[in-house]
Design a protein around this motif. Structure first.
Motif, PDB file in Angstrom:
ATOM      1  N   THR A 190       6.243  -0.299 -13.295  1.00 55.50           N
ATOM      2  CA  THR A 190       6.364  -1.544 -14.051  1.00 55.50           C
ATOM      3  C   THR A 190       7.206  -1.358 -15.302  1.00 55.50           C
ATOM      4  O   THR A 190       8.108  -2.148 -15.599  1.00 55.50           O
ATOM      5  N   TYR A 199      10.791  -0.737 -14.326  1.00 56.01           N
ATOM      6  CA  TYR A 199      11.500  -1.959 -13.977  1.00 56.01           C
ATOM      7  C   TYR A 199      11.946  -2.699 -15.242  1.00 56.01           C
ATOM      8  O   TYR A 199      13.073  -3.223 -15.305  1.00 56.01           O
ATOM      9  N   ALA A 219      15.825  -3.654 -16.154  1.00 55.25           N
ATOM     10  CA  ALA A 219      16.255  -5.006 -16.493  1.00 55.25           C
ATOM     11  C   ALA A 219      16.907  -5.059 -17.872  1.00 55.25           C
ATOM     12  O   ALA A 219      17.887  -5.773 -18.085  1.00 55.25           O
ATOM     13  N   THR A 271      19.024 -12.101 -14.124  1.00 52.41           N
ATOM     14  CA  THR A 271      17.619 -11.764 -13.914  1.00 52.41           C
ATOM     15  C   THR A 271      17.236 -11.828 -12.442  1.00 52.41           C
ATOM     16  O   THR A 271      16.527 -10.949 -11.931  1.00 52.41           O
ATOM     17  N   GLU A 272      17.717 -12.856 -11.725  1.00 52.44           N
ATOM     18  CA  GLU A 272      17.319 -13.020 -10.331  1.00 52.44           C
ATOM     19  C   GLU A 272      17.830 -11.889  -9.439  1.00 52.44           C
ATOM     20  O   GLU A 272      17.223 -11.577  -8.406  1.00 52.44           O
ATOM     21  N   SER A 331      15.358  -9.031  -9.770  1.00 52.33           N
ATOM     22  CA  SER A 331      14.083  -9.304  -9.111  1.00 52.33           C
ATOM     23  C   SER A 331      14.242  -9.445  -7.602  1.00 52.33           C
ATOM     24  O   SER A 331      13.263  -9.713  -6.897  1.00 52.33           O
ATOM     25  N   LEU A 333      14.126  -5.010  -7.579  1.00 56.65           N
ATOM     26  CA  LEU A 333      12.696  -4.824  -7.361  1.00 56.65           C
ATOM     27  C   LEU A 333      12.386  -4.368  -5.933  1.00 56.65           C
ATOM     28  O   LEU A 333      11.553  -3.478  -5.719  1.00 56.65           O
TER      29      LEU A 333
END
Length: 324
Positions: free
Chosen positions: A214, A217, A221, A231-232, A235, A240
């Protein structure tokens, strides 16, 4: 109408798996290796026993040591280690001028501190280029198991063409124009996978791994968004999705390498671990950007032998308490 021809440069496990799955779906595939002994063995045995034993080559896979044969392809997949990509393109890339290139490596170059798209653009500015990345193991692809990947290309027309050319019923490609995000997601997850392996190898438990993933990640980012990623993208599959796979499976070379570090055992030096070099490169990049990346910094120090495991763990655990 003749079948489309695809060139695959690099006969490691991933390059071999892509060659096999594309050939099964009707493409003519040329698989290139500079090692002529390896080429002879693959031609004779119709498999890559050294890297992907037991996977038989379809008839429409030709194996070659001649780059001129690859240059006849409609697109070329560059399945080389990240740290070897720039040298390959400098010495051999001219033969591929104007061919669409797809980098299938994940990492940050140690000397330039850039990803594969920048290296391809500098070496062959006239060639369309893209990056193929996301959660995948060569063995799964070769067995025809369902796999979804990200194809990152800044030009929509080139991206659409490559998406159609490389997709198969079991290899599903999702397209994005966020090359920065896709590259950094694929590169940085390898670093975090090493750290996750260290946690498990040291016997720190599943809860510690979840926390590490976590926070790792968040670190991924932070750097990616600073460099212009979306951001997308982080993810998605190339961020991710790939992080989850490589931090939780012993099929991941980066995870296995981290486990060996955490357990204090040896690791086969012939196995390419992209995250080791990437940790060093990204640690240097973070310093240049004045960005705090504690997990990456710890992995780089462990890989270099500048920090022992006990000190590394204590350093992370003693960081100041703060908001998430």
């Amino acid at each position: 109408m003749s079948a489309p021809r695809i060139g695959v440069v690099g006969a490691g496990a991933f390059g071999t798996a892509l060659a096999v799955t594309l050939a099964r779906d009707g493409r003519a595939v040329s698989l290139w290796s500079r090692d002529r002994e390896q080429v002879a063995a693959m031609r004779d045995g119709r498999e890559n026993r050294a890297r992907l034993a037991g996977v038989v080559f379809p008839e429409n896979v030709s194996v070659t040591a001649e780059i001129a044969e690859i240059a006849e392809s409609q697109a070329v997949l560059l399945c080389l280690p990240m740290q070897g990509l720039r040298a390959f393109l400098a010495t051999t890339g001219r033969a591929l001028t104007d061919r669409p290139l797809v980098a299938c490596c994940k990492g940050v170059d140690l000397e330039t501190l850039t990803g594969p798209s920048a290296i391809m653009a500098e070496a062959l500015p006239g060639s369309p280029h893209a990056v193929l990345t996301g959660p995948s193991f060569a063995a799964d692809i070769a067995r025809g198991l369902p796999t979804a990947l990200t194809l990152a290309c800044r030009e929509d027309r080139d991206g659409e063409m490559l998406q159609r050319l490389i997709s198969t019923p079991t290899l599903r490609l999702y397209r994005t124009d966020d090359v920065t995000g896709a590259e950094l997601g694929g590169a940085l997850k390898n670093v975090i996978a090493i750290a996750a392996g260290v946690v498990m190898g040291a016997g720190l438990g599943e809860s510690a791994r979840a926390a590490l993933m976590t926070r790792g990640y968040a670190e991924m980012a932070k750097l990616a968004l600073l460099l212009g990623a979306r951001t997308e993208t982080l993810s998605g599959l190339s961020g991710l999705g790939d992080l989850i796979l490589t931090c939780t499976s012993a099929q991941s070379r980066n995870f296995r390498y981290g486990m060996a570090l955490g357990a204090g055992t040896g690791f086969d030096p012939s196995v390419t671990v992209e995250g080791a070099a990437t940790a060093k490169a990204v640690s240097n990049l973070a310093k240049k950007l004045d960005l705090d990346m504690p997990v990456t910094t710890m992995v780089a120090a462990l890989v270099d032998g500048r920090l022992d495991l006990s000190t590394a763990m204590q350093t992370l655990l003693s960081r100041p308490l703060k908001k998430e």
